[in-house]
Design an enzyme around this catalytic site. Structure first.
Site, PDB file in Angstrom:
ATOM      1  N   ARG A  42     -22.239  18.361   5.735  1.00 49.81           N
ATOM      2  CA  ARG A  42     -21.149  19.187   6.267  1.00 49.81           C
ATOM      3  C   ARG A  42     -19.778  18.533   6.070  1.00 49.81           C
ATOM      4  O   ARG A  42     -18.768  19.233   5.990  1.00 49.81           O
ATOM      5  CB  ARG A  42     -21.381  19.464   7.747  1.00 49.81           C
ATOM      6  N   LYS A 207     -37.764  27.962  17.238  1.00 55.70           N
ATOM      7  CA  LYS A 207     -37.606  28.997  18.267  1.00 55.70           C
ATOM      8  C   LYS A 207     -37.654  30.410  17.699  1.00 55.70           C
ATOM      9  O   LYS A 207     -36.771  30.822  16.960  1.00 55.70           O
ATOM     10  CB  LYS A 207     -36.299  28.790  19.031  1.00 55.70           C
ATOM     11  N   GLY A 357     -28.288  24.312   8.987  1.00 52.41           N
ATOM     12  CA  GLY A 357     -28.159  22.867   9.103  1.00 52.41           C
ATOM     13  C   GLY A 357     -29.490  22.175   8.870  1.00 52.41           C
ATOM     14  O   GLY A 357     -29.594  21.261   8.053  1.00 52.41           O
ATOM     15  N   GLY A 381     -27.031  29.281  12.522  1.00 53.74           N
ATOM     16  CA  GLY A 381     -26.820  30.504  13.295  1.00 53.74           C
ATOM     17  C   GLY A 381     -25.837  31.439  12.614  1.00 53.74           C
ATOM     18  O   GLY A 381     -26.014  32.660  12.607  1.00 53.74           O
TER      19      GLY A 381
HETATM   20  C1  3PG Z   1     -24.520  24.464  14.207  1.00 54.24           C
HETATM   21  O1  3PG Z   1     -24.918  23.306  14.069  1.00 54.24           O
HETATM   22  O2  3PG Z   1     -25.305  25.429  14.223  1.00 54.24           O
HETATM   23  C2  3PG Z   1     -23.057  24.714  14.297  1.00 54.24           C
HETATM   24  O3  3PG Z   1     -22.335  23.537  14.158  1.00 54.24           O
HETATM   25  C3  3PG Z   1     -22.737  25.408  15.579  1.00 54.24           C
HETATM   26  O4  3PG Z   1     -23.120  24.596  16.657  1.00 54.24           O
HETATM   27  P1  3PG Z   1     -23.544  25.263  18.022  1.00 54.24           P
HETATM   28  O5  3PG Z   1     -24.822  26.007  17.746  1.00 54.24           O
HETATM   29  O6  3PG Z   1     -23.710  24.148  18.998  1.00 54.24           O
HETATM   30  O7  3PG Z   1     -22.441  26.217  18.424  1.00 54.24           O
HETATM   31 MG    MG Z   2     -26.741  26.023  16.062  1.00 52.84          MG
END
Ligand code: 3PG
Ligand code: MG
Length: 400
Positions: A42, A207, A357, A381
């Site tokens: 990232r 999940k 990620g 997400g």
């Molecule tokens: C992730 O890792 O999915 C993004 O950086 C967003 O992080 P978060 O899900 O904690 O908002």
């Molecule tokens: Mg996340």
């Protein structure tokens, strides 16, 4: 994305000597023991945007979240190690502010010379960043916006969050999309547009509740949906199978059953799994049929026959989206499923997108060649919500 201005538009105006606030997603995985960055994907992903701004002589103020601290400073989630790595990658030191909008941030920003980069401490050390209260978020956004003459959103991984730095700051400053955000949206829009068929989606991860909405949204669109990872056990349970002590979301069994019924046979589940006597790298384990998971064991990977079945489907695909590991790939004994599926994806004569990620980290952790995938998204997400067709607060804010 309609009518979104881009980094190139901002550069064309000239940014030399101007302060440019960049929201990045530098939420990288850290080693629990040592605190070292275990995957810097990232950070590398935001270099094109930062490099262009540095070259153009901007004073670059970068902000990001890391992990999920609860609105107060929490040293384990400090961005300091990220500032170090970012400096190495940029080839110039990054000035680190030990707070986000306090004295350290103010003086760090004030002292920046043209072409220099500062990183503010974790946005989520401030309750205003993630607050559900518009006024509280707005007050924090005011403080952040004071550090920029213009705003660049390059935090694709966070565009699905209605957070101050993502959603409220762009309302306060001239705003543009960075190179990463533009590229991510360009690629993902090919999947929601008119993907070449067969279009196969592979979903994994732990999940199932996180993935129900996207499964629901994808079912009419995809030709096959392959499900592995911890989430497959709730589906197997919905088929009346016993899953031992595997991950199970009991309150989702019914929903999974209804999805299976309505899927018209598009959903493909594992036929065998690697069942272990504990969640541990050295646990005793065997491959078993899904109708023979011993009551005291838990499935930690998909089995070889499942990999072969998934690979056969993937070999025919022309478009593939993959999100979520097939097993606990961090433990070598349970990595074969993720590796097998990833390799099958690279071999397919298809447009391939890795979302998330975790799956992106898996690709790199398993030593696979990143360039053998069409695109590796930095958003987990975010890419799922994009494919769901949801309006993303960070993108909507850029469109205004
Ligand atoms: C992730 O890792 O999915 C993004 O950086 C967003 O992080 P978060 O899900 O904690 O908002
Ligand atoms: Mg996340």
């Amino acid at each position: 994305m309609s009518a979104v201005r881009s980094l190139d538009d901002l550069l064309a105006e000239g940014v030399s000597g101007r302060r440019v606030l960049v929201r990045a997603d530098l939420n990288v995985p850290l080693d629990k023991q040592t605190g070292d960055i275990t995957d810097d994907g990232r950070i590398r992903a935001v270099l094109p945007t930062l490099g262009a701004l540095v070259e153009a002589g901007a004073k670059v103020v970068v902000c990001s979240h890391l992990g999920r601290p609860k609105g107060v400073p929490d040293p384990q989630f400090s961005l300091r190690p990220v500032a170090g790595r970012l400096g190495e990658l940029l080839g110039a030191p990054v000035h680190f502010a030990t707070d986000t909008v306090g004295d350290s941030a103010r003086s760090t920003v004030a002292d920046l010379a043209d072409g220099q980069v500062a990183l503010l401490e974790n946005l989520r050390f401030n309750a205003g960043e993630t607050s559900k209260d518009d006024a509280e978020r707005g007050a924090f956004a005011d403080q952040l916006a004071a550090f920029g003459d213009a705003y660049v959103d390059d935090a694709f991984g966070a565009v699905h969050r209605r957070h101050a730095s993502v959603h409220d700051v762009p309302a306060r400053l001239p705003h543009v999309a960075g190179r990463l955000v533009l590229r991510e949206v360009e690629v993902l829009s090919k999947l929601t547009g008119d993907p070449e068929r067969p279009y196969v989606v592979v979903l994994g991860g732990s999940k199932v509740s996180d993935k129900l909405a996207v499964i629901e949204a994808l079912l009419p669109t995809v030709d096959r949906l392959l499900i592995g990872g911890g989430m497959c056990f709730t589906f197997l349970k919905a088929q009346g199978l016993e899953v031992g002590t595997s991950l199970l979301e009991k309150d989702m069994v019914e929903t999974c059953g209804s999805l299976l019924e309505r899927s018209g046979g598009k959903i493909m589940l594992p036929v065998d799994v690697v069942a272990a006597d504990a969640f541990a790298p050295d646990a005793t384990h065997d491959t078993v049929r899904v109708d023979g998971i011993p009551s005291h064991r838990l499935g930690l990977d998909i089995g070889p026959e499942t990999v072969a079945g998934f690979a056969a489907v993937l070999s025919q695909a022309r478009t593939i989206f993959w999100n979520g590991p097939m097993g606990v790939f961090e433990m070598p004994a349970f990595a074969a499923g993720t590796r097998g599926v990833a390799e099958a994806i690279t071999k397919a004569d298809a447009f391939t997108v890795v979302g998330g990620g975790d799956s992106a980290a898996a690709v790199r952790a398993l030593g696979l060649d990143e360039s053998s995938f069409g695109h590796i998204s930095t958003g987990g997400g975010a890419s799922l919500e994009y494919l769901e067709g949801k309006s993303l607060p960070g993108i909507a804010a850029l469109e205004n």
